[in-house]
Motif scaffolding. Structure first.
Motif, PDB file in Angstrom:
ATOM      1  N   LEU A   4      38.326  54.343  -0.674  1.00 22.73           N
ATOM      2  CA  LEU A   4      39.076  53.320  -0.478  1.00 22.73           C
ATOM      3  C   LEU A   4      38.569  52.059  -1.681  1.00 22.73           C
ATOM      4  CD1 LEU A   4      40.817  51.502   1.075  1.00 22.73           C
ATOM      5  CD2 LEU A   4      38.885  50.952   2.674  1.00 22.73           C
ATOM      6  N   LEU A   5      37.340  51.989  -1.760  1.00 22.23           N
ATOM      7  CA  LEU A   5      36.652  51.152  -2.745  1.00 22.23           C
ATOM      8  C   LEU A   5      37.138  51.223  -4.084  1.00 22.23           C
ATOM      9  CD1 LEU A   5      32.957  50.772  -1.498  1.00 22.23           C
ATOM     10  CD2 LEU A   5      34.790  48.863  -1.374  1.00 22.23           C
ATOM     11  N   PHE A   6      37.320  52.492  -4.520  1.00 25.32           N
ATOM     12  CA  PHE A   6      38.053  52.826  -5.838  1.00 25.32           C
ATOM     13  C   PHE A   6      39.396  52.321  -5.940  1.00 25.32           C
ATOM     14  CE2 PHE A   6      34.480  55.958  -6.842  1.00 25.32           C
ATOM     15  CZ  PHE A   6      34.075  55.424  -7.772  1.00 25.32           C
ATOM     16  N   VAL A   7      40.150  52.692  -4.666  1.00 24.24           N
ATOM     17  CA  VAL A   7      41.588  52.427  -4.475  1.00 24.24           C
ATOM     18  C   VAL A   7      41.669  50.957  -4.820  1.00 24.24           C
ATOM     19  CG1 VAL A   7      43.684  52.435  -3.295  1.00 24.24           C
ATOM     20  CG2 VAL A   7      42.373  54.375  -3.497  1.00 24.24           C
ATOM     21  N   LEU A   8      40.997  50.220  -4.206  1.00 20.51           N
ATOM     22  CA  LEU A   8      40.751  48.815  -4.045  1.00 20.51           C
ATOM     23  C   LEU A   8      40.694  48.084  -5.545  1.00 20.51           C
ATOM     24  CD1 LEU A   8      39.033  47.601  -0.889  1.00 20.51           C
ATOM     25  CD2 LEU A   8      41.399  47.585  -1.523  1.00 20.51           C
ATOM     26  N   PHE A   9      39.723  48.804  -6.185  1.00 18.29           N
ATOM     27  CA  PHE A   9      39.341  48.407  -7.696  1.00 18.29           C
ATOM     28  C   PHE A   9      40.571  48.496  -8.648  1.00 18.29           C
ATOM     29  CE2 PHE A   9      36.945  49.463 -11.656  1.00 18.29           C
ATOM     30  CZ  PHE A   9      36.702  48.194 -12.044  1.00 18.29           C
ATOM     31  N   GLY A  10      41.095  49.709  -8.290  1.00 15.98           N
ATOM     32  CA  GLY A  10      42.232  50.264  -9.323  1.00 15.98           C
ATOM     33  C   GLY A  10      43.251  49.015  -9.020  1.00 15.98           C
ATOM     34  N   ILE A  11      43.590  48.769  -7.876  1.00 18.54           N
ATOM     35  CA  ILE A  11      44.892  47.724  -7.478  1.00 18.54           C
ATOM     36  C   ILE A  11      44.619  46.442  -8.024  1.00 18.54           C
ATOM     37  CG2 ILE A  11      46.004  46.520  -5.894  1.00 18.54           C
ATOM     38  CD1 ILE A  11      45.429  48.964  -3.879  1.00 18.54           C
ATOM     39  N   VAL A  12      43.157  45.937  -8.103  1.00 21.69           N
ATOM     40  CA  VAL A  12      42.708  44.656  -8.528  1.00 21.69           C
ATOM     41  C   VAL A  12      43.116  44.887 -10.427  1.00 21.69           C
ATOM     42  CG1 VAL A  12      40.619  43.240  -9.361  1.00 21.69           C
ATOM     43  CG2 VAL A  12      41.136  43.903  -7.079  1.00 21.69           C
ATOM     44  N   LEU A  79      49.248  45.660  -0.986  1.00 23.00           N
ATOM     45  CA  LEU A  79      47.971  44.880  -1.744  1.00 23.00           C
ATOM     46  C   LEU A  79      48.349  44.265  -3.157  1.00 23.00           C
ATOM     47  CD1 LEU A  79      45.092  43.715  -1.065  1.00 23.00           C
ATOM     48  CD2 LEU A  79      44.570  46.005  -2.030  1.00 23.00           C
ATOM     49  N   LEU A  80      48.971  45.144  -3.751  1.00 19.93           N
ATOM     50  CA  LEU A  80      49.579  44.590  -5.348  1.00 19.93           C
ATOM     51  C   LEU A  80      50.323  43.492  -5.174  1.00 19.93           C
ATOM     52  CD1 LEU A  80      48.958  44.846  -8.446  1.00 19.93           C
ATOM     53  CD2 LEU A  80      50.826  46.433  -8.464  1.00 19.93           C
ATOM     54  N   SER A  81      51.235  43.541  -4.184  1.00 20.41           N
ATOM     55  CA  SER A  81      52.049  42.607  -3.997  1.00 20.41           C
ATOM     56  C   SER A  81      51.422  41.406  -3.474  1.00 20.41           C
ATOM     57  CB  SER A  81      53.500  42.929  -2.932  1.00 20.41           C
ATOM     58  OG  SER A  81      54.086  44.040  -3.472  1.00 20.41           O
ATOM     59  N   VAL A 110      44.158  51.734 -16.873  1.00 21.26           N
ATOM     60  CA  VAL A 110      42.810  52.141 -16.197  1.00 21.26           C
ATOM     61  C   VAL A 110      42.957  52.045 -14.644  1.00 21.26           C
ATOM     62  CG1 VAL A 110      40.511  51.570 -15.853  1.00 21.26           C
ATOM     63  CG2 VAL A 110      41.506  51.407 -18.030  1.00 21.26           C
ATOM     64  N   GLY A 111      43.812  51.208 -14.360  1.00 25.28           N
ATOM     65  CA  GLY A 111      43.887  51.120 -12.811  1.00 25.28           C
ATOM     66  C   GLY A 111      44.827  52.137 -12.091  1.00 25.28           C
ATOM     67  N   LEU A 112      45.932  52.512 -12.836  1.00 25.86           N
ATOM     68  CA  LEU A 112      46.441  53.663 -12.393  1.00 25.86           C
ATOM     69  C   LEU A 112      45.900  55.045 -12.352  1.00 25.86           C
ATOM     70  CD1 LEU A 112      49.985  53.172 -14.054  1.00 25.86           C
ATOM     71  CD2 LEU A 112      49.441  52.890 -11.673  1.00 25.86           C
ATOM     72  N   SER A 113      44.889  55.158 -13.547  1.00 24.89           N
ATOM     73  CA  SER A 113      44.106  56.269 -13.565  1.00 24.89           C
ATOM     74  C   SER A 113      43.168  56.505 -12.239  1.00 24.89           C
ATOM     75  CB  SER A 113      43.511  56.464 -14.681  1.00 24.89           C
ATOM     76  OG  SER A 113      44.210  56.546 -15.900  1.00 24.89           O
ATOM     77  N   ILE A 114      42.605  55.109 -11.962  1.00 29.44           N
ATOM     78  CA  ILE A 114      41.639  55.370 -10.705  1.00 29.44           C
ATOM     79  C   ILE A 114      42.611  55.689  -9.512  1.00 29.44           C
ATOM     80  CG2 ILE A 114      40.317  53.897  -9.392  1.00 29.44           C
ATOM     81  CD1 ILE A 114      39.487  52.449 -11.941  1.00 29.44           C
ATOM     82  N   LEU A 115      43.587  55.131  -9.438  1.00 31.53           N
ATOM     83  CA  LEU A 115      44.368  55.059  -8.308  1.00 31.53           C
ATOM     84  C   LEU A 115      44.891  56.675  -8.117  1.00 31.53           C
ATOM     85  CD1 LEU A 115      46.887  52.194  -8.091  1.00 31.53           C
ATOM     86  CD2 LEU A 115      44.915  52.662  -6.693  1.00 31.53           C
TER      87      LEU A 115
END
Length: 208
Positions: A4-12, A79-81, A110-115
């Motif tokens: 979840l933390l990785f997903v949040l970081f990717g979205i940021v 969250l991105l919205s 980078v963000g999409l790769s993490i997601l």
């Protein structure tokens, strides 16, 4: 929790990339690019269009990718919205077009790769890219670039030729970054298997 933390970081990272592109007056691909294009045309917040254009893809995702992936994608898109909706509250600023092209495209990649690596996406072409990769082993970076290129072509009317070319370069940066991390992830999974095979052969040789 770690995922979840990785997903949040990717979205940021993606949200910073989208805001960077917006302040460079260029677009990106996929549903994010389409939403940016519509926001330029109708002077409406990106966040509203981004959420709406993804609705049809949620249905496809639920049918083809399962409910867990779909819920994770809905969470990421929502969250991105929310994050990008704070853009009007930021001080007015502009980003040079070529800096925005490289920085924005790189951050989104980078963000999409993490997601992708953590079982999520940002809807639209991301869902199709992951589905084609899972079903036919097609490179998600290449698939993303094709869909993004089509979206950018439709945006030439609103951003003009120069910014359109910059947008194409931006999605190329994004696709290269995604492809790079995709290969790294594949190597990470394949290497242990090769090492194990080597150890087994060595043990057999010793026993003989």
């Amino acid at each position: 929790m770690k995922k979840l933390l990785f997903v949040l970081f990717g979205i940021v990272l993606v949200s910073i990339g989208v805001i960077t592109l917006k302040h460079s007056q260029i677009v990106t691909g996929g549903t994010a690019g389409l939403a940016l294009n519509l926001s330029y045309l109708f002077h409406t917040p990106f966040s509203i269009f981004f959420f709406l254009v993804n609705i049809p893809f949620y249905i496809f995702s639920f049918i083809r990718m399962g409910w867990k992936f779909t819920l994770s994608t809905i969470f990421s898109v929502s969250l991105l919205s929310i994050l990008t909706s704070f853009d009007p509250l930021l001080p007015s600023f502009s980003v040079p077009i070529w800096i925005g092209t490289i920085l924005g495209g790189g951050l989104i990649g980078v963000g999409l790769s993490i997601l992708f690596a953590n079982g999520s996406s940002l809807g639209g072409a991301n869902i199709l890219a992951l589905f084609l990769h899972k079903r036919y082993n097609l490179n998600p970076g290449t698939t993303t670039f094709v869909f993004d290129f089509i979206v950018v072509l439709t945006s030439l009317y609103s951003v003009g030729l120069v910014k359109g070319v910059s947008s194409v370069f931006s999605i190329a940066v994004t696709s290269v970054v995604i492809s790079y991390f995709k290969n790294k992830i594949a190597e990470k999974h394949i290497s242990p298997a090769k090492n194990k095979k080597y150890v087994l052969k060595r043990n057999v040789a010793i026993t003989q």
